[in-house]
Design an enzyme around this catalytic site. Structure first.
Site, PDB file in Angstrom:
ATOM      1  N   ALA A   1     -12.638  -2.647  10.893  1.00  0.00           N
ATOM      2  CA  ALA A   1     -12.129  -3.890  11.483  1.00  0.00           C
ATOM      3  C   ALA A   1     -10.649  -3.815  11.822  1.00  0.00           C
ATOM      4  CB  ALA A   1     -12.367  -5.050  10.505  1.00  0.00           C
ATOM      5  N   GLU A   2     -10.082  -2.615  11.820  1.00  0.00           N
ATOM      6  CA  GLU A   2      -8.638  -2.496  12.002  1.00  0.00           C
ATOM      7  C   GLU A   2      -8.148  -3.111  13.310  1.00  0.00           C
ATOM      8  OE1 GLU A   2      -9.360   0.255   8.682  1.00  0.00           O
ATOM      9  OE2 GLU A   2     -10.458  -0.411  10.453  1.00  0.00           O
ATOM     10  N   LEU A   3      -8.821  -2.802  14.417  1.00  0.00           N
ATOM     11  CA  LEU A   3      -8.345  -3.325  15.700  1.00  0.00           C
ATOM     12  C   LEU A   3      -8.477  -4.842  15.773  1.00  0.00           C
ATOM     13  CD1 LEU A   3      -8.151  -0.340  16.518  1.00  0.00           C
ATOM     14  CD2 LEU A   3      -8.996  -1.001  18.767  1.00  0.00           C
TER      15      LEU A   3
END
Length: 245
Positions: free
Chosen positions: A123-125
């Site tokens: 889920a980084e972006l």
């Protein structure tokens, strides 16, 4: 923070750090120290306490700590992931619930991944931060050509979806997960330890070479982006959306 137990020579490491085992500086620093403390174990099983394996990076600590915290956090993140990825003994992840962002990478750093329920993904972006080199290359080793979709899509996968791309090796009922993980770890110990360690070293060579080549140029940019004021604002908004504010 990380509980340890011995099961017939297999070290069981249980993340026990708040309600979702969020990754902060203290927990990440404890990972290589704990692995060193169980170096004589035949194998390692990594799992989480409570409802999550790990929900990923403690973003509130990133926002509250600002650049001085980020400067310490990112190297600790890479060292923890590398320590797990490069551990010479068999390492099995017993994913007992959500494994998101950094939690997904933590599982991917293990040799074999069993999952019972929850979701797993990157889920980084969605949170507005880029990947450091080490986590990115560990994920590339784990899932190969589907990495682009996982990173850019920033989605969550069910255990069955994760198994279909090789991120999860076996889906196990929750009450059987621990026993199955011990059985897998014990099975991996059939090879002589030095042979297993060398084979693992060979398999990891492309990832290690990519890390060595990319870090000098990429990681300073990662630090700059994680430390930016814009990133802090995006993270605040992201955390507010998770709370439903």
């Amino acid at each position: 923070m990380i509980e340890t137990a011995d099961h017939d020579g297999i070290a069981v490491l249980t993340l026990n750090h708040g309600p979702v085992n969020a990754l902060d500086l203290e927990l990440l620093t404890a990972v290589p120290d704990t692995l060193a403390a169980v170096a004589d174990a035949r194998a390692v099983v990594l799992t989480g306490s409570g409802r999550s394996f790990s929900a990923g990076v403690d973003l509130k600590r990133i926002v509250d700590g600002g650049p001085p915290y980020v400067e310490k956090f990112l190297p600790a993140l890479s060292l923890a992931m590398l320590g797990l990825f490069g551990h010479p003994k068999p390492v099995v992840a017993a994913v007992n619930g959500h494994a998101l962002a950094g939690g997904c990478v933590l599982a991917a750093a293990c040799d074999i991944r069993l999952m019972s329920h929850g979701t797993i993904g990157l889920a980084e972006l969605a949170a507005g931060v880029p990947f450091p080199t080490v986590p990115l290359e560990i994920m590339r080793h784990a899932v190969g050509p589907v990495l682009d979709a996982m990173v850019l899509g920033a989605g969550r996968l069910s255990p069955h979806q994760a198994a279909s791309i090789g991120l999860v090796h076996e889906i196990v009922e929750p009450d059987a997960l621990f026993t199955a993980a011990l059985r897998r770890a014990d099975g991996l110990c059939a090879a002589p330890p030095d042979v297993y360690a060398f084979s693992k070293h060979q398999l990891h060579r492309p990832a290690r070479e990519h890390i060595a080549a990319a870090r000098p140029s990429e990681d300073p940019q990662v630090l700059e982006l994680w430390s930016a004021g814009r990133t802090a604002r995006i993270l605040r908004d992201y955390l507010a959306s998770l709370r439903g504010d």
